[in-house]
Design a protein around this motif. Sequence first.
Motif, PDB file in Angstrom:
ATOM      1  N   ASP A 144       1.910 -17.056 -46.335  1.00  0.00           N
ATOM      2  CA  ASP A 144       1.101 -17.866 -47.232  1.00  0.00           C
ATOM      3  C   ASP A 144       1.312 -17.364 -48.661  1.00  0.00           C
ATOM      4  OD1 ASP A 144      -0.725 -15.677 -47.793  1.00  0.00           O
ATOM      5  OD2 ASP A 144      -1.762 -16.129 -45.916  1.00  0.00           O
ATOM      6  N   PHE A 145       0.792 -18.102 -49.628  1.00  0.00           N
ATOM      7  CA  PHE A 145       1.062 -17.778 -51.018  1.00  0.00           C
ATOM      8  C   PHE A 145       0.460 -16.427 -51.432  1.00  0.00           C
ATOM      9  CE2 PHE A 145       2.320 -21.968 -53.313  1.00  0.00           C
ATOM     10  CZ  PHE A 145       3.394 -22.091 -52.444  1.00  0.00           C
ATOM     11  N   ASP A 146      -0.651 -16.030 -50.816  1.00  0.00           N
ATOM     12  CA  ASP A 146      -1.243 -14.730 -51.156  1.00  0.00           C
ATOM     13  C   ASP A 146      -0.341 -13.590 -50.677  1.00  0.00           C
ATOM     14  OD1 ASP A 146      -3.438 -15.824 -52.420  1.00  0.00           O
ATOM     15  OD2 ASP A 146      -4.629 -15.915 -50.590  1.00  0.00           O
ATOM     16  N   GLU A 147       0.282 -13.774 -49.510  1.00  0.00           N
ATOM     17  CA  GLU A 147       1.236 -12.774 -49.023  1.00  0.00           C
ATOM     18  C   GLU A 147       2.488 -12.770 -49.896  1.00  0.00           C
ATOM     19  OE1 GLU A 147       0.331 -12.653 -44.212  1.00  0.00           O
ATOM     20  OE2 GLU A 147       1.419 -14.364 -45.050  1.00  0.00           O
ATOM     21  N   ALA A 148       2.963 -13.962 -50.230  1.00  0.00           N
ATOM     22  CA  ALA A 148       4.157 -14.062 -51.069  1.00  0.00           C
ATOM     23  C   ALA A 148       3.932 -13.434 -52.440  1.00  0.00           C
ATOM     24  CB  ALA A 148       4.567 -15.533 -51.220  1.00  0.00           C
ATOM     25  N   ASP A 149       2.725 -13.514 -52.942  1.00  0.00           N
ATOM     26  CA  ASP A 149       2.380 -12.913 -54.240  1.00  0.00           C
ATOM     27  C   ASP A 149       2.723 -11.427 -54.291  1.00  0.00           C
ATOM     28  OD1 ASP A 149       1.521 -14.385 -56.397  1.00  0.00           O
ATOM     29  OD2 ASP A 149      -0.489 -14.675 -55.593  1.00  0.00           O
ATOM     30  N   ARG A 150       2.672 -10.764 -53.155  1.00  0.00           N
ATOM     31  CA  ARG A 150       2.836  -9.308 -53.104  1.00  0.00           C
ATOM     32  C   ARG A 150       4.299  -8.877 -53.022  1.00  0.00           C
ATOM     33  NH1 ARG A 150      -1.405  -7.547 -48.473  1.00  0.00           N
ATOM     34  NH2 ARG A 150      -0.580  -5.490 -49.052  1.00  0.00           N
TER      35      ARG A 150
ATOM     36  N   LEU B 114      -4.292 -27.131 -56.900  1.00  0.00           N
ATOM     37  CA  LEU B 114      -2.879 -27.509 -56.911  1.00  0.00           C
ATOM     38  C   LEU B 114      -2.047 -26.445 -56.199  1.00  0.00           C
ATOM     39  CD1 LEU B 114      -0.958 -29.736 -57.970  1.00  0.00           C
ATOM     40  CD2 LEU B 114      -0.482 -28.244 -59.902  1.00  0.00           C
ATOM     41  N   ARG B 115      -2.365 -25.193 -56.446  1.00  0.00           N
ATOM     42  CA  ARG B 115      -1.674 -24.090 -55.768  1.00  0.00           C
ATOM     43  C   ARG B 115      -1.876 -24.193 -54.258  1.00  0.00           C
ATOM     44  NH1 ARG B 115      -0.986 -17.933 -56.606  1.00  0.00           N
ATOM     45  NH2 ARG B 115      -1.604 -17.050 -54.612  1.00  0.00           N
TER      46      ARG B 115
ATOM     47  N   ASN C 146       8.607 -31.593 -50.474  1.00  0.00           N
ATOM     48  CA  ASN C 146       7.448 -30.881 -51.012  1.00  0.00           C
ATOM     49  C   ASN C 146       6.979 -31.471 -52.338  1.00  0.00           C
ATOM     50  OD1 ASN C 146       7.355 -29.087 -48.886  1.00  0.00           O
ATOM     51  ND2 ASN C 146       8.499 -27.485 -49.932  1.00  0.00           N
ATOM     52  N   ILE C 147       7.921 -31.699 -53.262  1.00  0.00           N
ATOM     53  CA  ILE C 147       7.518 -32.162 -54.591  1.00  0.00           C
ATOM     54  C   ILE C 147       7.047 -33.619 -54.544  1.00  0.00           C
ATOM     55  CG2 ILE C 147       9.780 -32.974 -55.416  1.00  0.00           C
ATOM     56  CD1 ILE C 147       7.072 -31.046 -57.420  1.00  0.00           C
ATOM     57  N   CYS C 148       7.619 -34.429 -53.644  1.00  0.00           N
ATOM     58  CA  CYS C 148       7.122 -35.800 -53.494  1.00  0.00           C
ATOM     59  C   CYS C 148       5.694 -35.790 -52.945  1.00  0.00           C
ATOM     60  CB  CYS C 148       8.028 -36.600 -52.552  1.00  0.00           C
ATOM     61  SG  CYS C 148       9.585 -37.112 -53.292  1.00  0.00           S
ATOM     62  N   GLY C 149       5.439 -34.914 -51.999  1.00  0.00           N
ATOM     63  CA  GLY C 149       4.090 -34.795 -51.449  1.00  0.00           C
ATOM     64  C   GLY C 149       3.101 -34.335 -52.500  1.00  0.00           C
ATOM     65  N   LEU C 150       3.492 -33.345 -53.271  1.00  0.00           N
ATOM     66  CA  LEU C 150       2.615 -32.796 -54.301  1.00  0.00           C
ATOM     67  C   LEU C 150       2.414 -33.784 -55.448  1.00  0.00           C
ATOM     68  CD1 LEU C 150       1.151 -30.076 -54.997  1.00  0.00           C
ATOM     69  CD2 LEU C 150       3.107 -29.567 -56.456  1.00  0.00           C
ATOM     70  N   THR C 151       3.450 -34.556 -55.773  1.00  0.00           N
ATOM     71  CA  THR C 151       3.390 -35.445 -56.934  1.00  0.00           C
ATOM     72  C   THR C 151       2.666 -36.752 -56.637  1.00  0.00           C
ATOM     73  OG1 THR C 151       5.449 -34.525 -57.785  1.00  0.00           O
ATOM     74  CG2 THR C 151       4.750 -36.625 -58.701  1.00  0.00           C
TER      75      THR C 151
ATOM     76  N   ARG D 149       0.180 -25.712 -48.808  1.00  0.00           N
ATOM     77  CA  ARG D 149       0.099 -26.498 -47.568  1.00  0.00           C
ATOM     78  C   ARG D 149       1.403 -27.258 -47.317  1.00  0.00           C
ATOM     79  NH1 ARG D 149      -5.068 -27.806 -49.513  1.00  0.00           N
ATOM     80  NH2 ARG D 149      -4.350 -29.876 -50.164  1.00  0.00           N
ATOM     81  N   TRP D 150       1.918 -27.904 -48.383  1.00  0.00           N
ATOM     82  CA  TRP D 150       3.158 -28.665 -48.230  1.00  0.00           C
ATOM     83  C   TRP D 150       4.328 -27.744 -47.859  1.00  0.00           C
ATOM     84  CZ3 TRP D 150       3.733 -33.688 -47.618  1.00  0.00           C
ATOM     85  CH2 TRP D 150       2.762 -34.549 -48.104  1.00  0.00           C
ATOM     86  N   VAL D 151       4.449 -26.636 -48.554  1.00  0.00           N
ATOM     87  CA  VAL D 151       5.571 -25.715 -48.322  1.00  0.00           C
ATOM     88  C   VAL D 151       5.525 -25.149 -46.916  1.00  0.00           C
ATOM     89  CG1 VAL D 151       6.597 -23.512 -48.997  1.00  0.00           C
ATOM     90  CG2 VAL D 151       5.857 -25.119 -50.767  1.00  0.00           C
ATOM     91  N   ASN D 152       4.379 -24.623 -46.512  1.00  0.00           N
ATOM     92  CA  ASN D 152       4.284 -23.971 -45.203  1.00  0.00           C
ATOM     93  C   ASN D 152       4.444 -24.958 -44.055  1.00  0.00           C
ATOM     94  OD1 ASN D 152       3.897 -21.661 -46.606  1.00  0.00           O
ATOM     95  ND2 ASN D 152       1.816 -21.250 -45.929  1.00  0.00           N
ATOM     96  N   ARG D 153       3.921 -26.160 -44.216  1.00  0.00           N
ATOM     97  CA  ARG D 153       4.078 -27.165 -43.165  1.00  0.00           C
ATOM     98  C   ARG D 153       5.541 -27.570 -43.014  1.00  0.00           C
ATOM     99  NH1 ARG D 153       1.176 -32.962 -43.693  1.00  0.00           N
ATOM    100  NH2 ARG D 153       2.961 -33.292 -45.080  1.00  0.00           N
ATOM    101  N   THR D 154       6.238 -27.737 -44.131  1.00  0.00           N
ATOM    102  CA  THR D 154       7.650 -28.133 -44.086  1.00  0.00           C
ATOM    103  C   THR D 154       8.505 -27.040 -43.460  1.00  0.00           C
ATOM    104  OG1 THR D 154       7.260 -29.356 -46.148  1.00  0.00           O
ATOM    105  CG2 THR D 154       9.537 -29.087 -45.456  1.00  0.00           C
ATOM    106  N   ILE D 155       8.214 -25.786 -43.793  1.00  0.00           N
ATOM    107  CA  ILE D 155       8.964 -24.671 -43.206  1.00  0.00           C
ATOM    108  C   ILE D 155       8.740 -24.614 -41.702  1.00  0.00           C
ATOM    109  CG2 ILE D 155       9.135 -22.157 -43.054  1.00  0.00           C
ATOM    110  CD1 ILE D 155       8.479 -22.059 -46.063  1.00  0.00           C
ATOM    111  N   LYS D 156       7.486 -24.621 -41.295  1.00  0.00           N
ATOM    112  CA  LYS D 156       7.136 -24.416 -39.878  1.00  0.00           C
ATOM    113  C   LYS D 156       7.578 -25.578 -38.991  1.00  0.00           C
ATOM    114  CE  LYS D 156       3.202 -23.494 -36.827  1.00  0.00           C
ATOM    115  NZ  LYS D 156       1.725 -23.276 -36.758  1.00  0.00           N
TER     116      LYS D 156
END
Length: 511
Positions: free
Chosen positions: A354-360, A146-147, A189-194, A152-159
């Motif tokens: 990406d989420f791993d970078e954002a984690d930091r 899910l993460r 994003n949430i529609c894509g994920l849901t 994928r949804w977030v980064n694609r929408t941003i880019k």
Amino acid sequence: METLLLFFGIVSAVSAYAFWFYLLARRLTGPKVWPIVGSLPFLFMNRQRIHDWIASNLRATGGACTYQTCTLCLPFLARKQGFFTVTCHPKNIEHILRTRFDNYPKGPQWQEAFHDLLGEGIFNSDGETWLIQRKTAALEFTTRTLRQAMARWVNRTIKNRLWCILDKAAKENRAVDLQDLLLRLTFDNICGLTFGKDPETLSPELPENRFAVAFDTATEATLYRFLYPSFQWRLGKFLEIGTEKTLKQSLEIVDNYMNDAVAARKENPSDDLLSRFMKKRDVNGDLFPTSVLQRIALNFVLAGRDTSSVALSWFFWLVMNQPEIEKKIISEISSVLRETRGDNKQKWHEEPLDFDEADRLVYLKAALAETLRLYPSAPEDFKYVIQDDVLPDGTFVPTGSTVTYSIYSVGRMKTIWGEDCMEFKPERWLSPEGDKFEAPKDGYMFVAFNAGPRTCLGKDLAYLQMKSVASAVLLRYRLSLVPGHRVEQKMSLTLFMKNGLRVYMHPRALA
């Protein structure tokens, strides 16, 4: 003789009411109350600044952080439907959300008002119906898949969308409504994920999407049900007039869209939340029917769309007025990217974090938490009292009354957060060394993501999405408010900016 008896009867009734009202009013600690109409006149006069009005009433209590008021000073009603206890005391909040959780459900008033929109979804249910959805969702929200799907949804929408729109606006020196763009981004994003269906509301043309518009309209119309007496909206629903007519029309569009989404997923299941819930069973051991699946999905859309976008809007507004804090955020993002992508700054802009970078990004998370402390996306929450109870501060709450805990006020009380409570200060969330995020030891000082058994399951995903979007915008642009644009709150259950957030985008030159 009859006239005299009638006169004495009226005098006796008025005297009895006056005495009863005197006894009631003397023990209320909130805004002044008037006979019959109670505190409704003050509520109406302050409806455009309701959250600040509630906070001022709570501050007036000193260290008590609790007041009681009555909106309808009529016998019986004054002890139930018209009686409100408002608090921002952390111990009281813990009592409501954890210690006596079962005594403070959403309640019949809330559920009835929101039923047409949310049905028996997770945010509008109690008891076993809520619990089974909660357990099912909890299992899904802890999975790495899910993460990854969210990333994928977030980064694609941003880019592919957000950057294109902002780049064009910057080149043309044209202002954008950042709140609107963020609402579109999180909605997609949430529609894509849901339910795996991208409404594409965040496109260069900023198209009007019938589902998105209908969903917004239905949400706002439903809010009016809760703000005004129930007989008013019930009559409007029966007669199909006013906001009730609008609600019915909007729900027809929403239902049709969701019917198509459920049908598509039944034919072609995927890894979205809807597909996962289609495999689960209800309290009776049966698969969820289509109507319930619709409302489950809508509940997640409501939670995942407004909260993050509204929080980001207030975050950008706060940061653009605090250059030193903005500088620290940019420095932290640059430091992380230098380690993960090297010194070539062009590579920093090729892909969103990406989420791993954002984690930091510890300082950025602190700034987002500080934003939510001052401007929580859901500023107030309401609970129904099942049985007479006494809160930890000694306040008695009667059966059938309402308890409101003001999340907005918690962050603005000196007795809770100190003399500097009104300052935007991310450092208060950091360890002494400044390298770790540290939430308050008393977890009920900060309940922007709820607390206790109803703690937001998507909290970590929300932070990651907000950090990804915030870094994607701030690393490329410096923002400035359009001259004359007024930033103020909208009267809503979600803390929207009434006039949006109109800003200019200025390309940022990284040192």
